[in-house]
Design an enzyme around this catalytic site. Structure first.
Site, mmCIF file in Angstrom:
data_model
loop_
_atom_site.group_PDB
_atom_site.id
_atom_site.type_symbol
_atom_site.label_atom_id
_atom_site.label_comp_id
_atom_site.label_asym_id
_atom_site.label_seq_id
_atom_site.Cartn_x
_atom_site.Cartn_y
_atom_site.Cartn_z
ATOM 1 N N ARG A 1 -8.975 -77.411 31.557
ATOM 2 C CA ARG A 1 -10.440 -77.159 31.069
ATOM 3 C C ARG A 1 -10.590 -76.720 29.755
ATOM 4 O O ARG A 1 -9.803 -75.783 29.170
ATOM 5 C CB ARG A 1 -11.293 -76.148 32.180
ATOM 6 C CG ARG A 1 -11.132 -76.340 33.541
ATOM 7 C CD ARG A 1 -11.728 -75.425 34.654
ATOM 8 N NE ARG A 1 -11.567 -75.721 35.753
ATOM 9 C CZ ARG A 1 -12.158 -75.139 36.710
ATOM 10 N NH1 ARG A 1 -12.648 -73.910 36.591
ATOM 11 N NH2 ARG A 1 -11.851 -75.573 38.118
ATOM 12 N N GLU B 1 -13.674 -62.909 39.823
ATOM 13 C CA GLU B 1 -13.664 -64.195 40.753
ATOM 14 C C GLU B 1 -12.345 -64.582 40.637
ATOM 15 O O GLU B 1 -11.514 -64.782 39.926
ATOM 16 C CB GLU B 1 -14.458 -65.165 40.080
ATOM 17 C CG GLU B 1 -14.461 -66.503 41.007
ATOM 18 C CD GLU B 1 -14.902 -67.755 40.051
ATOM 19 O OE1 GLU B 1 -14.392 -68.546 40.444
ATOM 20 O OE2 GLU B 1 -15.703 -67.584 39.167
#
Length: 424
Positions: free
Chosen positions: A259, A346
């Site tokens: 990413r 997360e």
């Protein structure tokens, strides 16, 4: 992708759902394009019918020895008009589909309304954070002595790259194998080794293209590095018509992910939390619509079970409408406790996408006893992000002297090793 017919049937409901996403009404513009496209289709049918009729009339006129000049001129004009209508209809259709392709999935009714992560809803918490008898350190202070080499990674490849060596590399490998073994051995996921490079169509199908191209890496031959194995796993069924007996399909893969983090400038530039290259175990389910609700819970519990077995405190959050991903209709985030940061972070997202991706991929199934087909539902979730789990283990299992205890479940993967020793 949205069904224009459902928008046509209830435009107000569509706009209300968009408003929950924080978006302005779009139904009027979409329906205007749809009406224009349908009018052109009707005109094309009318012109073709008249052309056929006039062509027959020319033959009849010649048989009667009448002058067919006017009819021939009409046919010529109609013949010239046909490609113009086709081109215009194609252009309007592409414009309509182009707009539809950029509209996110609609949230399910139980998704809380909100603008960002501050409005997410706590579902429940698991485990009790450890009470330390020394000030716990963050992973980027613990990791270098165990093999997290941030400096060499940055020198070699730039920011957000890390060389993982020695004890840290062994722990990283053990985590990925444990996760994959758990999902395949205990939860019935089929292990897959998918391509890491995909074409435009695959990323369009799962919703990364066209809107999020800047978050991806592209190769010189026009392929894309996958940002998550969700792309490859979900596209296994792209363009297919499945039988109901084949469903559910459950896939799992441990892959590298890539990413650009274009939308995360300035966030988590230190440490191993947010990298350009990382490994993740991904779960994907392909199910019938009536099974997707239960499958979402099942998938989330699979990810939670891995955290439970590792002895890591975590909580489940239901994301609000403003914090959900583009393709999600509902998302549960699992956030693991990081004592060094004194906060939850997360570590997994589990989403149901309803039929949104299936429409983009044109993936259907044939219900038993029915002639027609329906779109499947797709779901995806992390089970888990390996690097972030490594971070959580380092921080939660750290010892006063800089070593790290190995969670019991991982010891068989490390030859019985109970303690990762810091290098002097």
């Amino acid at each position: 992708m949205h069904d224009i017919r459902s928008i046509r049937d209830d435009p107000e409901a569509f706009d209300r759902a968009l408003a929950r996403r924080g978006l302005a009404p779009l139904s009027a513009d979409l329906l205007a394009l749809d009406e224009r496209r349908r009018a052109l289709i009707t005109e094309a049918q009318t012109v073709q019918a008249r052309r056929n009729e006039a062509s027959k009339a020319i033959g009849a006129a010649k048989a009667r020895r009448d002058d067919p000049t006017d009819l021939m001129a009409e046919v010529a004009a109609l013949k010239e008009r046909m490609p113009q209508i086709d081109a215009e209809e194609k252009a309007v259709g592409e414009q309509l589909n182009g707009v539809l392709a950029t509209i996110p999935n609609l949230p399910l009714s139980d998704v809380p309304f909100g603008r960002d992560e501050d409005d997410n809803a706590l579902v429940d918490s698991h485990g009790t954070p450890r009470a330390f008898d020394f000030p716990p350190k963050e992973h980027d202070a613990i990791g270098p002595a165990l093999g997290l080499d941030f400096e060499t990674g940055a020198a070699m490849s730039g920011a957000r790259f890390t060389v993982v060596r020695g004890a840290a590399a062994r722990l990283h490998r053990a985590l990925g194998q444990f996760m994959l073994d758990t999902l395949t051995g205990e939860h019935g996921y089929e292990e897959v080794v998918p391509p890491l490079l995909v074409r435009d169509e695959a990323l369009f199908g799962t919703g990364q293209l066209p809107k999020f191209a800047e978050d991806l890496f592209r190769t010189t031959d026009g392929r894309w590095l996958i940002p998550t194995a969700e792309v490859s796993l979900t596209n296994i069924v792209a363009g297919k018509i499945l039988s109901q007996q084949e469903l559910p399909l459950r896939f799992a893969a441990l892959t590298a992910c890539f990413r650009s983090e274009a939308g995360a400038a300035g966030r988590d530039t230190r440490g191993y939390i947010r990298q350009h290259q990382f490994e993740k175990v991904e779960m994907v389910s392909i199910v019938t619509p009536d099974a997707s609700e239960a499958e979402h819970e099942r998938m989330t519990l699979c990810a939670e079970g891995i955290l439970d077995t590792l002895g890591l405190p975590f909580r489940r959050m239901k994301l609000c409408t403003g914090d959900m991903g583009f393709t999600a209709a509902r998302t549960y985030d699992l956030e693991v406790w990081l004592p060094g940061q004194d906060r939850y972070r997360e570590i997994s997202s589990c989403s149901t996408c309803t039929d949104f991706q299936a429409r983009r991929m044109n993936t259907r199934y044939r219900p038993e006893g029915e002639k027609g087909t329906r779109f499947v539902h797709t779901l995806n979730g992390s089970g888990l992000a390996v690097g972030r789990t490594l971070v959580a283990v380092l921080e939660n299992y750290q010892q006063a002297g800089g070593s790290v205890a190995v969670p019991e479940v991982l010891r068989p993967y490390l030859g019985g090793l109970e303690l990762l020793e810091a290098r002097g």
